[in-house]
Scaffold this motif. Sequence first.
Motif, PDB file in Angstrom:
ATOM      1  N   GLU A  99       1.113  -1.594   0.110  1.00 56.73           N
ATOM      2  CA  GLU A  99      -0.138  -0.369  -0.434  1.00 56.73           C
ATOM      3  C   GLU A  99       0.927   1.277  -0.188  1.00 56.73           C
ATOM      4  O   GLU A  99       1.937   1.658   0.993  1.00 56.73           O
ATOM      5  CB  GLU A  99      -0.769   0.159   1.200  1.00 56.73           C
ATOM      6  N   GLY A 100       0.207   2.230  -0.578  1.00 55.43           N
ATOM      7  CA  GLY A 100       1.003   3.792  -0.791  1.00 55.43           C
ATOM      8  C   GLY A 100       0.801   4.780  -1.790  1.00 55.43           C
ATOM      9  O   GLY A 100       0.049   3.532  -3.034  1.00 55.43           O
ATOM     10  N   THR A 101       1.601   5.183  -2.231  1.00 59.63           N
ATOM     11  CA  THR A 101       1.479   5.941  -3.352  1.00 59.63           C
ATOM     12  C   THR A 101       2.638   5.847  -3.968  1.00 59.63           C
ATOM     13  O   THR A 101       3.583   6.558  -3.951  1.00 59.63           O
ATOM     14  CB  THR A 101       1.394   8.065  -3.360  1.00 59.63           C
ATOM     15  N   TYR A 102       2.494   6.019  -5.664  1.00 56.64           N
ATOM     16  CA  TYR A 102       3.252   5.504  -6.282  1.00 56.64           C
ATOM     17  C   TYR A 102       3.514   6.318  -7.771  1.00 56.64           C
ATOM     18  O   TYR A 102       1.851   7.030  -7.833  1.00 56.64           O
ATOM     19  CB  TYR A 102       3.819   4.444  -6.557  1.00 56.64           C
ATOM     20  N   GLN A 103       3.940   6.914  -9.007  1.00 57.59           N
ATOM     21  CA  GLN A 103       4.207   6.847 -10.169  1.00 57.59           C
ATOM     22  C   GLN A 103       4.338   5.727 -11.144  1.00 57.59           C
ATOM     23  O   GLN A 103       4.895   5.298 -10.986  1.00 57.59           O
ATOM     24  CB  GLN A 103       4.907   8.387  -9.899  1.00 57.59           C
ATOM     25  N   THR A 104       3.071   6.056 -11.740  1.00 59.75           N
ATOM     26  CA  THR A 104       3.479   5.631 -13.566  1.00 59.75           C
ATOM     27  C   THR A 104       3.986   5.844 -14.704  1.00 59.75           C
ATOM     28  O   THR A 104       4.133   7.419 -14.446  1.00 59.75           O
ATOM     29  CB  THR A 104       2.268   4.677 -13.946  1.00 59.75           C
ATOM     30  N   ILE A 115       6.628  10.705 -19.458  1.00 61.49           N
ATOM     31  CA  ILE A 115       5.078  11.012 -19.146  1.00 61.49           C
ATOM     32  C   ILE A 115       5.060  10.199 -17.795  1.00 61.49           C
ATOM     33  O   ILE A 115       4.671   8.412 -18.115  1.00 61.49           O
ATOM     34  CB  ILE A 115       4.620  10.556 -20.231  1.00 61.49           C
ATOM     35  N   THR A 116       4.855  10.724 -16.980  1.00 59.75           N
ATOM     36  CA  THR A 116       4.022  10.504 -15.715  1.00 59.75           C
ATOM     37  C   THR A 116       3.035  10.638 -15.369  1.00 59.75           C
ATOM     38  O   THR A 116       1.895  12.235 -16.331  1.00 59.75           O
ATOM     39  CB  THR A 116       5.435  10.681 -14.791  1.00 59.75           C
ATOM     40  N   ALA A 117       2.584  10.211 -13.430  1.00 63.53           N
ATOM     41  CA  ALA A 117       1.066  10.361 -13.459  1.00 63.53           C
ATOM     42  C   ALA A 117       0.619  10.026 -12.025  1.00 63.53           C
ATOM     43  O   ALA A 117       2.367   7.897 -12.080  1.00 63.53           O
ATOM     44  CB  ALA A 117      -0.215   9.442 -14.671  1.00 63.53           C
TER      45      ALA A 117
END
Length: 258
Positions: A99-104, A115-117
């Motif tokens: 669980e957590g916050t990430y970027q693609t 190109i990130t999100a």
Amino acid sequence: MSHRHLTLPTAGILAAVTLTACVPNEEPSDGAIDVVSTADACDVASTDAPAGSIVFSVSNEGDDVTEFYLLAEDGLRVISEVENIGPGLTRDLVVQVPEGTYQTACKPGMVGEGITADFTVTASDTEVAVSEDRAELLASASEQYVLYVRDQVSTLVAKTEAFLDAYTSGDDDTARDLYADARVHWERIEPVAESFGDLDPSMDLREADLEEGDEWTGWHHMEKDLWPPAEGYELTDAERQALADKARRRHRGGSRTA
């Protein structure tokens, strides 16, 4: 991914290997997340997924080879990646994520920052069971990989020192002969090193990835000097020495932690 001298903080690298190698990649039960990469877009079908095993099915609908990354929240540390996805091809990235916050991030042409999100991994009630036998195998694999990385780091430091001696003495023929043989040991640990913020860019930054204000250091600057393009490119002795001095300071500091 563009990440930035020949520095090798091996204690941190080995710790990260130990932590990540003990997590199995089981197939998820709810299917893959489709990702479509083009020249100017990275369309991820979902912006969130439950913790556990996640599969990203990455299709390249652009004209250039692309890459796909799952990054930590800071956008620097690489959690996992899939590279060399040619036009018209699809490759899967299978990764175990808490669980957590990430970027693609998609990286069309394999240059630039990509190109990130934002991507969120939510809590999950599903636990991934690991048998005792498998846990032992994973622990053994982790220990063996730690030893492998330590060996590659030690060899990299020694061979890089010999390369830099030839490079700064003006013995270009010897430096050219030693370049690839030294650098291959960096390539063997690069997937681990990419997990550490600016470590990879400082060692392996390519000229095409330079941004305004960046200092170009590491392997590829010296490579361009040794194999200059047709229009000519040559560093002065002082510039060569400065590159080598920075490399030595960084990789000597790392070798003391091995």
